[in-house]
Design an enzyme around this catalytic site. Structure first.
Site, mmCIF file in Angstrom:
data_model
loop_
_atom_site.group_PDB
_atom_site.id
_atom_site.type_symbol
_atom_site.label_atom_id
_atom_site.label_comp_id
_atom_site.label_asym_id
_atom_site.label_seq_id
_atom_site.Cartn_x
_atom_site.Cartn_y
_atom_site.Cartn_z
ATOM 1 N N GLY A 97 0.873 -1.127 -0.021
ATOM 2 C CA GLY A 97 -0.076 0.080 0.298
ATOM 3 C C GLY A 97 0.731 1.316 0.071
ATOM 4 N N GLY A 99 -0.499 4.411 -0.166
ATOM 5 C CA GLY A 99 -1.407 5.784 0.215
ATOM 6 C C GLY A 99 -0.322 6.586 1.141
ATOM 7 N N ILE A 101 -0.061 6.535 4.406
ATOM 8 C CA ILE A 101 0.505 5.861 5.602
ATOM 9 C C ILE A 101 1.626 5.053 5.052
ATOM 10 C CG2 ILE A 101 0.015 4.038 7.218
ATOM 11 C CD1 ILE A 101 -2.728 5.239 7.516
ATOM 12 N N GLY A 183 -5.438 0.837 3.710
ATOM 13 C CA GLY A 183 -6.460 1.690 4.156
ATOM 14 C C GLY A 183 -7.114 1.458 5.343
ATOM 15 N N ARG A 184 -8.075 2.144 5.578
ATOM 16 C CA ARG A 184 -8.863 2.116 7.013
ATOM 17 C C ARG A 184 -10.154 1.916 6.994
ATOM 18 N NH1 ARG A 184 -5.939 2.700 11.523
ATOM 19 N NH2 ARG A 184 -7.710 4.010 12.635
ATOM 20 N N ASP A 223 -14.165 8.943 11.437
ATOM 21 C CA ASP A 223 -13.900 7.853 10.646
ATOM 22 C C ASP A 223 -15.014 6.651 10.589
ATOM 23 O OD1 ASP A 223 -11.585 9.237 10.172
ATOM 24 O OD2 ASP A 223 -10.324 7.541 11.039
ATOM 25 N N ALA A 231 -13.855 8.889 2.329
ATOM 26 C CA ALA A 231 -12.709 9.391 1.422
ATOM 27 C C ALA A 231 -12.026 10.816 2.584
ATOM 28 C CB ALA A 231 -13.186 10.132 0.155
ATOM 29 N N HIS A 361 9.969 38.130 3.662
ATOM 30 C CA HIS A 361 11.164 37.668 2.468
ATOM 31 C C HIS A 361 12.470 37.590 3.518
ATOM 32 C CE1 HIS A 361 13.902 37.196 -0.836
ATOM 33 N NE2 HIS A 361 14.737 37.876 -0.060
HETATM 34 C C1 LIG Z 1 -1.013 5.893 11.029
HETATM 35 C C2 LIG Z 1 -1.940 6.684 10.666
HETATM 36 C C3 LIG Z 1 -1.731 8.319 10.400
HETATM 37 C C4 LIG Z 1 -2.479 9.138 10.154
HETATM 38 N N1 LIG Z 1 -2.122 10.419 9.834
HETATM 39 C C5 LIG Z 1 -3.019 11.475 9.873
HETATM 40 C C6 LIG Z 1 -2.593 12.709 9.385
HETATM 41 O O1 LIG Z 1 -1.437 13.070 9.422
HETATM 42 N N2 LIG Z 1 -3.348 13.903 9.491
HETATM 43 C C7 LIG Z 1 -4.928 13.472 9.627
HETATM 44 O O2 LIG Z 1 -5.598 14.320 9.500
HETATM 45 N N3 LIG Z 1 -5.256 12.349 9.651
HETATM 46 C C8 LIG Z 1 -4.716 11.255 10.003
HETATM 47 N N4 LIG Z 1 -4.691 9.899 10.319
HETATM 48 C C9 LIG Z 1 -6.223 9.798 10.519
HETATM 49 C C10 LIG Z 1 -6.887 10.156 11.786
HETATM 50 O O3 LIG Z 1 -6.130 9.491 12.532
HETATM 51 C C11 LIG Z 1 -8.159 9.905 12.025
HETATM 52 O O4 LIG Z 1 -9.099 10.487 10.648
HETATM 53 C C12 LIG Z 1 -8.779 10.526 13.129
HETATM 54 O O5 LIG Z 1 -8.168 9.939 14.120
HETATM 55 C C13 LIG Z 1 -10.441 10.141 13.054
HETATM 56 O O6 LIG Z 1 -11.090 10.505 14.198
HETATM 57 P P1 LIG Z 1 -12.276 9.817 14.846
HETATM 58 O O7 LIG Z 1 -12.720 10.761 16.241
HETATM 59 O O8 LIG Z 1 -13.185 9.367 13.964
HETATM 60 O O9 LIG Z 1 -11.477 8.244 15.366
HETATM 61 P P2 LIG Z 1 -10.350 8.032 16.301
HETATM 62 O O10 LIG Z 1 -9.519 9.078 16.548
HETATM 63 O O11 LIG Z 1 -10.135 6.550 15.857
HETATM 64 O O12 LIG Z 1 -10.866 7.698 17.733
HETATM 65 C C14 LIG Z 1 -12.042 7.013 17.979
HETATM 66 C C15 LIG Z 1 -11.914 6.430 19.610
HETATM 67 O O13 LIG Z 1 -13.119 5.500 20.034
HETATM 68 C C16 LIG Z 1 -12.624 4.634 20.541
HETATM 69 N N5 LIG Z 1 -13.664 3.443 20.541
HETATM 70 C C17 LIG Z 1 -13.825 2.555 19.487
HETATM 71 N N6 LIG Z 1 -14.808 1.810 19.695
HETATM 72 C C18 LIG Z 1 -15.358 2.165 21.031
HETATM 73 C C19 LIG Z 1 -16.446 1.629 21.814
HETATM 74 N N7 LIG Z 1 -17.064 0.269 21.466
HETATM 75 N N8 LIG Z 1 -16.432 2.206 22.921
HETATM 76 C C20 LIG Z 1 -15.820 3.090 23.408
HETATM 77 N N9 LIG Z 1 -14.856 3.814 22.731
HETATM 78 C C21 LIG Z 1 -14.443 3.045 21.482
HETATM 79 C C22 LIG Z 1 -11.335 4.282 20.211
HETATM 80 O O14 LIG Z 1 -10.663 3.513 21.203
HETATM 81 C C23 LIG Z 1 -10.862 5.437 19.877
HETATM 82 O O15 LIG Z 1 -10.432 6.120 21.080
HETATM 83 C C24 LIG Z 1 -3.732 8.838 10.401
HETATM 84 C C25 LIG Z 1 -4.479 7.695 10.828
HETATM 85 C C26 LIG Z 1 -3.441 6.513 10.825
HETATM 86 C C27 LIG Z 1 -3.631 5.279 11.329
#
Ligand SMILES: Cc1cc2nc3c(=O)[nH]c(=O)nc-3n(C[C@H](O)[C@H](O)[C@H](O)COP(=O)(O)OP(=O)(O)OC[C@H]3O[C@@H](n4cnc5c(N)ncnc54)[C@H](O)[C@@H]3O)c2cc1C
Length: 380
Positions: A97, A99, A101, A183-184, A223, A231, A361
């Site tokens: 992959g 992309g 990451i 991907g995720r 996410d 996307a 500058h």
């Molecule tokens: C390696 C990597 C690099 C990345 N780099 C970037 C970047 O540079 N810039 C960027 O903008 N984005 C980046 N991302 C994407 C970014 O991390 C996500 O888009 C962002 O974290 C999404 O936020 P969220 O709140 O939807 O989910 P998350 O941040 O994933 O939070 C979800 C939370 O819910 C909790 N949870 C899950 N299920 C349950 C449950 N049943 N009960 C209670 N809690 C639960 C999890 O433990 C977690 O704490 C990256 C992702 C990865 C994996």
């Protein structure tokens, strides 16, 4: 790795302290799920249930593992999550992959002297970005010792003497570790969404334009959302949606998040930062475009820094002069991108606010200003 963990832990602890300091917030450390008409958490003191309260699904995403690589389930492989738990670097790695990451890991690991093979589905990494950025990044990765395998769909993984053998059509490599970066996918199944009557689209929660799910009182953000939102898996999208959902719940408001201007930053060196359409997508969307590319070596700061690989590319709509998209490949490109996202929020969406702004500058941001000036001049 220790430093990475320290940085991540610092951020988490900072936010946990802020939550703890707010006496209207109760922090429960447990996996929740829909049950008995509400949300239930298992705690050491027994189940904790919440009914008749609004629920926001914000469970994020997890690595998507391809199901068409024979033997993958029989070999140990890493994901972006488990990689960070390693306490020593492998001698060699193959990354499936290319992309953001996969590319970020590939460059970092090659720089740490890990023999790195990166499998690409196409000819170059970052398939959605400008070809100029993809070509430059390809050159840089090769120069830094990453073995690139273009048009390489992984087909098989197996144990062999000396490590894990990964095969693709036309090639094979034996490595100590395998990293899957394909991907995720939304992580919502643990919640038992069907128990709440939620249906999934493309693996994630379905929402309307207000981020409400079809089930009354249940919302989603980040996410965890499916469909076209897959996307938009960025931290800045999730943190933008959070307050909008809160407003909609508390004030019954009609906030409709806009996804028209979402920055994309890949943290390679140099960074690749983009917003809006690339030239190809703008043309495909039916626009008559004017484009301009300014190499960063043409500004003094880049030459002084010895950082001359990269460019600023601007895509304008010819009839209106509206900024349709832009890409910056440069050190600190992500920090400069707001210069080009801001005009897209202003009425008319032209480069005027940027052109009217004096730039210090010597700065790298001068490349953005000059690119904008030269692009605007092409409009005639
Ligand atoms: C390696 C990597 C690099 C990345 N780099 C970037 C970047 O540079 N810039 C960027 O903008 N984005 C980046 N991302 C994407 C970014 O991390 C996500 O888009 C962002 O974290 C999404 O936020 P969220 O709140 O939807 O989910 P998350 O941040 O994933 O939070 C979800 C939370 O819910 C909790 N949870 C899950 N299920 C349950 C449950 N049943 N009960 C209670 N809690 C639960 C999890 O433990 C977690 O704490 C990256 C992702 C990865 C994996």
């Amino acid at each position: 790795m220790r430093r990475v963990r320290e940085v991540v832990d610092y951020g988490r602890e900072f936010y946990e302290r802020r939550l703890a300091a707010n006496d209207r917030i109760r922090l429960v450390r447990s996996a929740g799920r829909f049950r008995n008409g509400g949300v239930e958490f298992d705690t050491p003191d027994g189940p904790l249930s919440f009914t008749d309260v609004p629920v926001v699904v914000a469970t994020g995403a997890r690595p998507a593992i391809p199901d068409d690589v024979a033997g993958l389930e029989d070999v140990p492989f890493l994901t972006n999550e488990s990689f960070l738990e390693l306490d020593r670097l492998p001698a060699s790695i193959a990354i499936i992959g290319a992309g953001p990451i996969g590319v970020e890991f590939a460059q970092a690991l090659a720089r740490l002297d890990v023999a790195t093979t990166l499998l690409l589905r196409g000819e170059a990494p970052l398939s959605h970005e400008e070809p100029d950025a993809r070509e430059t990044l390809t050159k840089i990765l090769v120069r830094e010792g990453v073995r690139l395998a273009p048009f390489a769909r992984a087909v098989k993984a197996s144990w062999v003497e000396g490590g894990i053998e990964l095969s693709w059509e036309g090639g094979t490599v034996v490595v100590e570790q395998l990293l899957v970066a394909t991907g995720r996918e939304p992580a919502v199944d643990v919640l038992d969404p069907e128990a709440a009557g939620l249906e999934l689209v493309d693996g994630g929660v379905e929402v309307d334009e207000h981020l409400a799910t079809p089930v009354d009182g249940i919302w989603a953000l980040g996410d965890a959302i499916g469909g076209v939102h897959r996307a938009f898996q960025y931290t800045h999208v999730a943190t933008y949606e959070g307050p909008q959902v809160a407003e909609n719940i508390l004030r019954g408001g009609g906030h409709r998040p806009s996804y028209a201007v979402i920055p994309r930053v890949t943290f390679t060196d140099p960074e690749v930062a983009a917003v809006g359409y690339t030239e190809m997508f703008a043309v495909a969307a039916g626009h008559d475009v004017v484009t301009h590319v300014k190499p960063i070596r043409e500004v003094g700061k880049a030459r002084a820094m010895g950082e001359t690989e990269g460019f600023v590319k601007i895509v304008l709509d010819r009839p209106t002069g509206r900024l349709l998209g832009a890409t910056i490949m440069s050190p600190h490109a992500g920090d400069m991108l707001p210069e080009l996202t801001m005009p897209m929020h202003v009425e008319g969406g032209t480069l005027e606010p940027l052109l009217a702004t004096m730039h210090g500058h010597p700065t790298l941001a001068e490349a953005v200003k000059v690119a904008a000036r030269e692009a605007a001049a092409k409009l005639g």
